[in-house]
Write a protein that holds these residues in place. Structure first.
Motif, PDB file in Angstrom:
ATOM      1  N   ALA A   1      -7.496   2.264   7.258  1.00 41.03           N
ATOM      2  CA  ALA A   1      -8.573   1.322   7.966  1.00 41.03           C
ATOM      3  C   ALA A   1      -9.095   0.675   6.464  1.00 41.03           C
ATOM      4  N   SER A   2      -9.539   1.300   5.390  1.00 38.93           N
ATOM      5  CA  SER A   2      -9.988   0.740   4.138  1.00 38.93           C
ATOM      6  C   SER A   2      -9.270  -0.014   3.290  1.00 38.93           C
ATOM      7  N   GLU A   3      -7.827   0.034   3.554  1.00 43.14           N
ATOM      8  CA  GLU A   3      -6.867  -0.530   2.939  1.00 43.14           C
ATOM      9  C   GLU A   3      -6.635  -1.873   3.675  1.00 43.14           C
ATOM     10  N   GLY A   4      -7.180  -1.970   4.964  1.00 44.17           N
ATOM     11  CA  GLY A   4      -6.966  -2.983   5.837  1.00 44.17           C
ATOM     12  C   GLY A   4      -5.545  -3.219   6.359  1.00 44.17           C
TER      13      GLY A   4
ATOM     14  N   GLY B   1       1.222  -2.543   4.601  1.00 41.25           N
ATOM     15  CA  GLY B   1       0.984  -3.842   3.778  1.00 41.25           C
ATOM     16  C   GLY B   1       2.389  -4.738   4.147  1.00 41.25           C
ATOM     17  N   ARG B   2       3.315  -4.191   4.697  1.00 40.56           N
ATOM     18  CA  ARG B   2       4.206  -5.380   5.073  1.00 40.56           C
ATOM     19  C   ARG B   2       5.021  -4.667   6.383  1.00 40.56           C
TER      20      ARG B   2
ATOM     21  N   VAL C   1       0.877  -1.105  -0.001  1.00 44.86           N
ATOM     22  CA  VAL C   1      -0.180  -0.191  -0.085  1.00 44.86           C
ATOM     23  C   VAL C   1       0.873   1.205   0.077  1.00 44.86           C
ATOM     24  N   HIS C   2       0.882   2.110  -1.011  1.00 42.34           N
ATOM     25  CA  HIS C   2       1.415   3.458  -1.103  1.00 42.34           C
ATOM     26  C   HIS C   2       0.663   4.476  -1.728  1.00 42.34           C
ATOM     27  N   ILE C   3       0.069   5.037  -0.770  1.00 43.38           N
ATOM     28  CA  ILE C   3      -0.880   6.147  -1.371  1.00 43.38           C
ATOM     29  C   ILE C   3      -0.491   7.618  -0.994  1.00 43.38           C
TER      30      ILE C   3
ATOM     31  N   GLY D   1      -0.448  -2.098  11.315  1.00 40.56           N
ATOM     32  CA  GLY D   1       0.175  -0.483  11.325  1.00 40.56           C
ATOM     33  C   GLY D   1       0.910  -0.290  10.032  1.00 40.56           C
ATOM     34  N   TYR D   2       1.361   1.172  10.039  1.00 38.14           N
ATOM     35  CA  TYR D   2       1.757   1.794   8.439  1.00 38.14           C
ATOM     36  C   TYR D   2       2.767   2.830   9.168  1.00 38.14           C
ATOM     37  N   ARG D   3       3.316   3.641   8.114  1.00 37.85           N
ATOM     38  CA  ARG D   3       4.168   4.613   8.148  1.00 37.85           C
ATOM     39  C   ARG D   3       3.470   5.763   7.377  1.00 37.85           C
ATOM     40  N   LEU D   4       3.897   6.939   7.946  1.00 37.12           N
ATOM     41  CA  LEU D   4       3.283   8.548   7.122  1.00 37.12           C
ATOM     42  C   LEU D   4       4.893   8.906   7.067  1.00 37.12           C
TER      43      LEU D   4
END
Ligand code: 5GP
Length: 116
Positions: A72-75, A105-106, A36-38, A80-83
């Motif tokens: 949330a919508s990307e699951g 996503g990883r 995921v990279h938005i 967790g994730y990074r900004l």
């Protein structure tokens, strides 16, 4: 409007847009660094964090709320994730329209790769 991202806002160049509201737009990065990279951007063309004005506070606060909504919508919210927001040369900024990277996503590992 002239920047690359301004052209995406104006639909002058294509992008995989995943969210839009009155202050922000979000679309998938063309060269994703994670599953995921938005990119989430303010519609007002702010070149860098150095150029943020008091009137931008609402839009910049919105970027974080949109990031959480998209996580949330990307699951990826629970794992967790990074900004990331890059600024100027040492920050590695390539597009001079302020943007928030949402990556996940990883397991993304340490925040910075050690380089010297
Ligand atoms: P920066 O290094 O400025 O923080 O990040 C710019 C990001 O914009 C990079 O991750 C790059 O892959 C992405 N990008 C550059 N050109 C385009 C484009 O035309 N479309 C999309 N969707 N992303 C782009």
């Amino acid at each position: 409007m002239s920047s690359l991202f301004a052209k995406i806002i104006a639909r002058e160049i294509p992008a995989d847009i995943v969210y839009e509201d009155d202050l922000t737009l979000a679309f998938r990065d063309i060269a994703p660094q994670a599953p995921v990279h938005i990119l989430i951007i303010p519609k007002r063309e702010i070149a860098t964090v150095n150029d943020v004005m008091p009137a931008d506070e609402a839009a910049l606060g919105r970027l974080l709320r949109v990031a959480a909504k998209l996580a949330a919508s990307e699951g990826i919210a629970q794992d967790g994730y990074r900004l990331i927001v890059n600024c100027n040369e040492h920050g590695g900024q390539e597009v001079f329209h302020l943007h928030l990277h949402l990556l996940g996503g990883r397991n993304l590992g340490p925040m910075l790769a050690r380089q010297t």
